[in-house]
Motif scaffolding. Structure first.
Motif, short mmCIF file in Angstrom:
data_model
loop_
_atom_site.label_atom_id
_atom_site.label_comp_id
_atom_site.label_asym_id
_atom_site.label_seq_id
_atom_site.Cartn_x
_atom_site.Cartn_y
_atom_site.Cartn_z
N THR A 50 36.84 49.07 33.47
CA THR A 50 37.89 48.32 34.17
C THR A 50 39.21 48.44 33.44
OG1 THR A 50 36.13 46.69 34.61
CG2 THR A 50 38.35 46.15 35.34
N ASN B 277 34.81 34.16 40.39
CA ASN B 277 33.76 34.64 39.50
C ASN B 277 34.29 35.03 38.12
OD1 ASN B 277 31.78 34.23 41.37
ND2 ASN B 277 31.65 36.35 42.03
N ILE B 278 35.56 35.47 38.08
CA ILE B 278 36.17 35.79 36.79
C ILE B 278 36.44 34.51 36.03
CG2 ILE B 278 38.17 36.81 35.63
CD1 ILE B 278 36.44 38.90 36.81
N TRP C 123 33.97 45.88 41.68
CA TRP C 123 35.41 45.73 41.52
C TRP C 123 36.01 46.96 40.83
CZ3 TRP C 123 38.34 41.80 43.55
CH2 TRP C 123 37.66 40.65 43.97
N LYS D 285 32.98 39.70 34.29
CA LYS D 285 33.96 39.98 33.25
C LYS D 285 34.36 41.45 33.31
CE LYS D 285 32.40 36.51 29.92
NZ LYS D 285 31.88 36.28 28.53
N PRO D 286 35.66 41.74 33.14
CA PRO D 286 36.07 43.15 33.08
C PRO D 286 35.34 43.88 31.97
CG PRO D 286 37.98 41.68 33.16
CD PRO D 286 36.78 40.81 32.94
N ILE E 35 30.86 43.45 38.53
CA ILE E 35 32.04 44.08 37.93
C ILE E 35 32.09 45.57 38.26
CG2 ILE E 35 30.91 44.56 35.70
CD1 ILE E 35 34.61 43.61 36.39
N MET F 57 41.09 39.43 38.94
CA MET F 57 41.28 38.44 37.89
C MET F 57 41.49 37.04 38.46
SD MET F 57 40.82 40.16 35.20
CE MET F 57 41.30 39.02 33.92
#
Length: 471
Positions: free
Chosen positions: A224, A212-213, A184, A219-220, A181, A208
């Motif tokens: 993020t 993997n999300i 990203w 997870k954000p 995360i 999103m």
């Protein structure tokens, strides 16, 4: 009887986050001579001195004493305690925060000591060079890392975004064997911090949609949400309001705890979108609230025509025992300027340093000049500009020039306009505003001459546009 160096080392490691205790142990190390060359003849003394210095360096860094950290390193070299791979990461971090000029000498020491093999050291240098604008050096260090891990990749992503090279960040991101995360979010942050708000939103959408999300592996996180909400707040394109609401909905559906930073980003987002009830709803849900949350709410009210409520919120903030900061006073002075609360605004400006110890910055002076200018008090505004302890910048002079245009003060406008052109000769706004000021009093020749100067200088007028979005 003196303590043994092993006992003192254990005490250092135990109290490494307690500055007062560290000072006491440091004093014992000095008085007992364990840090000094020649006072300890045991075979392991040099190795022990290195270990003690390393621990002291890390302890002072933890305490925020960065200059002391670097000073200890000079003592370490003077007493022939050889630095090792554990010595330098703390020193590089200390140099990054207080003495950037120390970075290259540390780099030389690292090469001299032959410890670049430890991936953590070049990774720390990647961060250092990225933070201080040396993207080329950051990339060189990145290329020297033999075993690239996700931490090193993320450091290089951050360095690229920090220095405006979002294209490089994307290329690095695509070649990463694994992404977390942080990877990203760093790219999203790179887009946002460089003003590519639409691209930040699109990259968040891509994240999103990633598998993997969906399977919960990624997870954000708080950072993020802050980046994407800030991008929505600053993006003028169609759909930013709807997408920001979707992000808010995702936060609620996933029962994400509304932290101060996420909550503040939501308040800022809804405030800039003109959705004051939603901004206030988020604010009232936040427990506890911090100064930044109050700042966002005051600013939202001030920018949406609710200046009196913004000032009431400021008074409530003080009653809650929170200490206003620089950002608070910008928001409050903006509310006073837009509401033409001249007397209140001047009192607030005076109270900054007298009551709260906040030194006025250029932005605060710009707000006061705007406050006086909007009220037609051009002489008072000019006096503020001339008495400033800082050299007025384009924002301060621009506020005064705007007031000159509104109230037809052509002579003062010409003087201010010329100073503006000297500061920023390549921007069209000053030429256009100064030309319009003269056209407003029918000084057509002068207005035309300014337009001609623009053309001769190759400066193009930035086209304006309007956007209507039906919610």
């Amino acid at each position: 009887m003196p303590y043994s160096p092993e006992v003192l080392l254990q005490l250092l490691q135990r109290f490494i986050k307690h500055p007062n205790k560290i000072k006491q142990v440091h004093s014992l190390l000095i008085t007992d001579g364990y840090l000094l060359r020649g006072l300890n003849t045991q075979p392991h003394s040099k190795w022990m001195r290195t270990l003690l210095y390393n621990t002291l360096i890390r302890a002072h860094l933890n305490a925020g004493q960065t200059c002391k950290t670097l000073f200890l390193f000079t003592h370490m070299l003077a007493n022939q305690a050889p630095p090792n791979s554990h010595t330098f990461p703390s020193l590089i971090k200390a140099a990054a925060s207080s003495l950037p000029s120390f970075g290259r000498p540390l780099h030389t020491q690292v090469v001299k000591r032959g410890v670049l093999f430890d991936p953590f050291i070049p990774t720390t240098f990647v961060v250092f060079y990225g933070e201080h604008g040396s993207l080329r050096d950051a990339y060189k260090m990145f290329e020297e890392i033999s075993l690239l891990c996700i931490v090193a990749y993320n450091a290089m992503l951050h360095a690229s975004g920090k220095n405006g090279s979002v294209e490089s960040a994307l290329l690095i991101f695509e070649r990463m064997p694994d992404r977390d995360i942080v990877s990203w979010t760093t790219v999203i942050n790179g887009f946002w911090s460089n003003g590519y708000f639409a691209e930040a939103i699109q990259f968040f959408k891509k994240m999103m949609a990633h598998e993997n999300i969906g399977n919960g592996l990624v997870k954000p996180n708080e950072a993020t949400y802050v980046c994407v909400l800030s991008s929505c707040a600053n993006f003028a394109g169609r759909g930013s309001l709807d997408f920001g609401k979707q992000v808010h909905g995702y936060i609620l559906r996933n029962e994400v705890f509304l932290t101060v930073f996420v909550g503040t980003s939501l308040i800022d987002f809804y405030g800039k979108m003109g959705c004051l009830p939603k901004a206030m709803n988020v604010f009232t849900q936040m427990v506890p609230t911090e100064v930044c949350s109050w700042n966002a709410m005051i600013s939202s009210l001030a920018s949406n025509g609710r200046e009196k409520e913004a000032l009431d919120m400021f008074e409530n903030m003080k009653r809650e025992g929170l200490h206003p900061n620089e950002v608070t006073f910008v928001a409050v002075l903006t509310a006073c300027a837009r509401g033409k609360f001249v007397e209140t605004g001047l009192k607030v400006f005076q109270s900054m340093s007298l009551d709260f110890g906040v030194v006025p910055t250029m932005e605060h002076y710009g707000c006061v000049v705007d406050l006086l200018g909007r009220a037609g008090l051009l002489k008072e505004a000019t006096d503020i500009v001339r008495s400033m302890p800082l050299q007025p910048d384009a924002s301060v002079l621009g506020a005064l020039l705007g007031a000159c245009k509104i109230y037809g003060s052509t002579e003062l406008g010409d003087e201010v306009g010329r100073r503006l052109l000297e500061l920023n000769q390549r921007h069209c706004s000053q030429y256009v505003l100064l030309s319009n000021t003269n056209a407003g009093v029918e000084r057509w020749d002068y207005a035309a001459a300014l337009r001609k100067d623009m053309v001769d200088a190759g400066i193009l007028k930035i086209p304006a546009y309007s956007s209507v979005y039906l919610a």
